[in-house]
Write a protein that holds these residues in place. Structure first.
Motif, PDB file in Angstrom:
ATOM      1  N   VAL A 245       0.358  -1.332  -0.152  1.00 51.93           N
ATOM      2  CA  VAL A 245       0.449  -0.202  -0.018  1.00 51.93           C
ATOM      3  C   VAL A 245       1.138   1.321   0.339  1.00 51.93           C
ATOM      4  O   VAL A 245       1.610   1.774   0.814  1.00 51.93           O
ATOM      5  CB  VAL A 245      -0.709   0.108   1.203  1.00 51.93           C
ATOM      6  CG1 VAL A 245      -2.085   0.922   0.940  1.00 51.93           C
ATOM      7  CG2 VAL A 245      -1.854  -1.132   1.019  1.00 51.93           C
TER       8      VAL A 245
ATOM      9  N   ASN B 259      -1.817   0.482  -4.367  1.00 51.47           N
ATOM     10  CA  ASN B 259      -1.614  -0.590  -3.913  1.00 51.47           C
ATOM     11  C   ASN B 259      -1.052  -0.703  -5.382  1.00 51.47           C
ATOM     12  O   ASN B 259      -1.070  -0.431  -6.673  1.00 51.47           O
ATOM     13  CB  ASN B 259      -2.131  -1.995  -4.051  1.00 51.47           C
ATOM     14  CG  ASN B 259      -2.210  -2.775  -3.268  1.00 51.47           C
ATOM     15  OD1 ASN B 259      -1.407  -3.147  -2.035  1.00 51.47           O
ATOM     16  ND2 ASN B 259      -2.251  -4.117  -3.766  1.00 51.47           N
TER      17      ASN B 259
ATOM     18  N   SER C  86      -9.437   2.116   5.885  1.00 52.75           N
ATOM     19  CA  SER C  86     -10.493   1.435   5.301  1.00 52.75           C
ATOM     20  C   SER C  86     -10.904   2.175   4.677  1.00 52.75           C
ATOM     21  O   SER C  86     -11.220   3.790   4.862  1.00 52.75           O
ATOM     22  CB  SER C  86     -11.313   0.583   5.654  1.00 52.75           C
ATOM     23  OG  SER C  86     -12.475   1.117   6.619  1.00 52.75           O
TER      24      SER C  86
ATOM     25  N   TYR D 243     -11.228  -2.044   0.830  1.00 49.12           N
ATOM     26  CA  TYR D 243      -9.914  -1.919   0.562  1.00 49.12           C
ATOM     27  C   TYR D 243      -9.838  -1.445   1.781  1.00 49.12           C
ATOM     28  O   TYR D 243      -9.855  -0.293   2.497  1.00 49.12           O
ATOM     29  CB  TYR D 243      -9.057  -1.886   0.151  1.00 49.12           C
ATOM     30  CG  TYR D 243      -8.574  -2.766  -1.476  1.00 49.12           C
ATOM     31  CD1 TYR D 243      -8.405  -3.636  -1.139  1.00 49.12           C
ATOM     32  CD2 TYR D 243      -8.897  -2.413  -2.987  1.00 49.12           C
ATOM     33  CE1 TYR D 243      -8.645  -4.683  -2.996  1.00 49.12           C
ATOM     34  CE2 TYR D 243      -9.322  -3.113  -3.789  1.00 49.12           C
ATOM     35  CZ  TYR D 243      -8.544  -4.146  -3.220  1.00 49.12           C
ATOM     36  OH  TYR D 243      -8.802  -4.985  -5.372  1.00 49.12           O
TER      37      TYR D 243
ATOM     38  N   TRP E  83      -6.804  -1.361   4.475  1.00 44.62           N
ATOM     39  CA  TRP E  83      -5.043  -1.582   5.012  1.00 44.62           C
ATOM     40  C   TRP E  83      -4.050  -1.278   6.587  1.00 44.62           C
ATOM     41  O   TRP E  83      -4.748  -0.120   7.252  1.00 44.62           O
ATOM     42  CB  TRP E  83      -4.381  -0.840   4.133  1.00 44.62           C
ATOM     43  CG  TRP E  83      -4.444   0.773   3.768  1.00 44.62           C
ATOM     44  CD1 TRP E  83      -3.491   2.088   4.428  1.00 44.62           C
ATOM     45  CD2 TRP E  83      -5.434   1.499   3.900  1.00 44.62           C
ATOM     46  NE1 TRP E  83      -4.163   3.206   4.949  1.00 44.62           N
ATOM     47  CE2 TRP E  83      -5.613   2.681   3.479  1.00 44.62           C
ATOM     48  CE3 TRP E  83      -6.596   0.673   3.062  1.00 44.62           C
ATOM     49  CZ2 TRP E  83      -6.594   3.706   3.438  1.00 44.62           C
ATOM     50  CZ3 TRP E  83      -7.985   1.669   2.806  1.00 44.62           C
ATOM     51  CH2 TRP E  83      -7.210   3.182   2.553  1.00 44.62           C
TER      52      TRP E  83
ATOM     53  N   ARG F  32      -4.247 -10.649   3.733  1.00 41.97           N
ATOM     54  CA  ARG F  32      -3.409  -9.319   3.542  1.00 41.97           C
ATOM     55  C   ARG F  32      -2.363 -10.514   2.894  1.00 41.97           C
ATOM     56  O   ARG F  32      -1.800 -10.159   1.746  1.00 41.97           O
ATOM     57  CB  ARG F  32      -2.341  -8.892   4.819  1.00 41.97           C
ATOM     58  CG  ARG F  32      -1.474  -7.676   4.011  1.00 41.97           C
ATOM     59  CD  ARG F  32      -0.916  -7.216   5.481  1.00 41.97           C
ATOM     60  NE  ARG F  32      -0.053  -7.468   6.479  1.00 41.97           N
ATOM     61  CZ  ARG F  32       0.332  -6.454   6.823  1.00 41.97           C
ATOM     62  NH1 ARG F  32       0.212  -5.057   6.656  1.00 41.97           N
ATOM     63  NH2 ARG F  32       1.934  -6.733   7.254  1.00 41.97           N
TER      64      ARG F  32
ATOM     65  N   TRP G 121      -3.218  -3.638   0.166  1.00 45.85           N
ATOM     66  CA  TRP G 121      -4.418  -3.847   1.073  1.00 45.85           C
ATOM     67  C   TRP G 121      -4.999  -4.835   0.708  1.00 45.85           C
ATOM     68  O   TRP G 121      -5.130  -5.737   0.325  1.00 45.85           O
ATOM     69  CB  TRP G 121      -4.767  -2.963   0.599  1.00 45.85           C
ATOM     70  CG  TRP G 121      -4.983  -2.731  -1.217  1.00 45.85           C
ATOM     71  CD1 TRP G 121      -5.297  -3.554  -1.806  1.00 45.85           C
ATOM     72  CD2 TRP G 121      -5.771  -1.210  -1.906  1.00 45.85           C
ATOM     73  NE1 TRP G 121      -5.686  -2.879  -2.915  1.00 45.85           N
ATOM     74  CE2 TRP G 121      -5.913  -1.891  -2.864  1.00 45.85           C
ATOM     75  CE3 TRP G 121      -5.480   0.166  -1.726  1.00 45.85           C
ATOM     76  CZ2 TRP G 121      -6.223  -0.579  -4.276  1.00 45.85           C
ATOM     77  CZ3 TRP G 121      -6.145   0.865  -2.448  1.00 45.85           C
ATOM     78  CH2 TRP G 121      -6.128   0.118  -3.989  1.00 45.85           C
TER      79      TRP G 121
END
Length: 321
Positions: free
Chosen positions: A66, A85, A214, A235, A237, A262, A268
């Motif tokens: 990310v 990403n 998110s 997504y 992260w 993950r 992400w």
């Protein structure tokens, strides 16, 4: 020009043309790899000057991570949601430092870009960041490739630092100089901006590790969607793995969404939840929790929960993207 990330959640990798562009100093340098070099100096046994072919010839690694903008350092609590990403490839910083031989008193790595200019009332600046030597050696990669292509000029060509667990401000573009030092540098972008006090703490610390966050990408904010079953997806992260994502529609309770693991790279994680939308306007929110126990705040900070607004219509067709 500033680009934002794509609105298509099925794209696990963000296309290069959709990766956001941020810089404080301008114009962007246009560097020739035939004359570019990277110096490694300071508290090292063997100062180095590496040209591009030499750097490219060192062992490299490829990974997906990310890439997130922290936001305007003059307004550090305002959400920006600029996140992508990306697959990177490059030389681990540790391999370069091994060639230079850090001296025992070295504690910090200074990363300096070729961009120069004025910002926040200060003039004649270069872009400079610093990291603890141990952390930089373990994490930072000197990237020359992005999604399988050479870096674009606006993304730091020919070489940029990438700190995959940290905010993008630490991933110095147009990298030209590495200095090993005993202390941190006193600089606008190290000790005066890009600092903050985290919740529950009292001491200021530099902006480094990513927050848990998110973003909803489906449906698209502000659009009209058919009433009935709808996939709510996006997504999540963090600097560590996200362990759960919850979604709330209007004033209903938070519901757990399905969440992808993950994996070995700090990429992400996609989440999704099917929900029946009644005809009319709706507010949809998402909230992530990571393995460190951090939860997105409801409001008041840069990683506050993301929300979108859509209108569901009976028998209607979704509005065009």
């Amino acid at each position: 020009m500033i680009r934002t990330d794509p609105e298509t959640p099925d794209l696990f990798l963000t296309p290069v043309e959709d990766v956001f562009i941020r810089n404080h100093l301008g114009p962007h340098p246009r560097l020739d790899p035939a004359t570019w070099s990277l110096t490694v100096e300071g508290l090292v046994e063997r100062p180095l000057r590496l040209d591009f072919p030499t750097l490219r010839g060192l062992p490299h690694r490829r990974f997906t991570a990310v890439h997130e903008c922290f936001g305007n350092p003059l307004h550090p609590t305002v959400p920006t949601r600029a996140v992508t990403n990306v697959e990177w490839a490059g030389v681990p910083l540790a391999a370069v430092l091994e060639l230079a031989g850090p001296r025992p008193e070295a504690r910090h790595v200074w990363l300096e870009g070729a961009d120069t200019g004025d910002f926040a009332g200060e003039s004649g600046l270069s872009y400079l960041k610093d990291l603890p030597l141990d952390q930089a050696s373990a994490e930072v990669v000197l990237a020359h490739t992005m999604n399988g292509e050479p870096l674009h000029p606006d993304h730091g060509y020919p070489v940029r630092a990438v700190a995959p667990l940290m905010f993008g401000t630490n991933s110095v573009k147009w990298l030209s100089r590495i200095v090993l030092a005993a202390d941190r540098p006193d600089h606008l972008f190290t000790t005066r901006l890009y600092t903050r006090v985290l919740p529950g703490e009292s001491e200021t610390r530099p902006v480094r590790e990513k927050d848990v966050s998110s973003k909803l990408l489906t449906p698209v904010d502000g659009r009209t969607v058919p009433a009935g079953s709808c996939e709510l997806a996006g997504y999540a992260w963090s600097s560590t793995e996200v362990t759960s994502v919850e979604i709330a529609v209007d004033d209903a309770d938070w519901r757990p969404a399905a969440l992808d693991r993950r994996g070995p790279d700090p990429a992400w994680q996609r989440f999704r939840l099917r929900h029946d939308l009644a005809p009319g306007p709706h507010r949809i929110r998402c909230r992530a929790t990571d393995s460190a126990g951090r939860v997105q705040p409801l409001s008041g900070d840069r990683n506050a929960v993301h929300e979108i607004h859509v209108v569901a219509e009976s028998g209607g067709r979704p509005s065009e993207v």
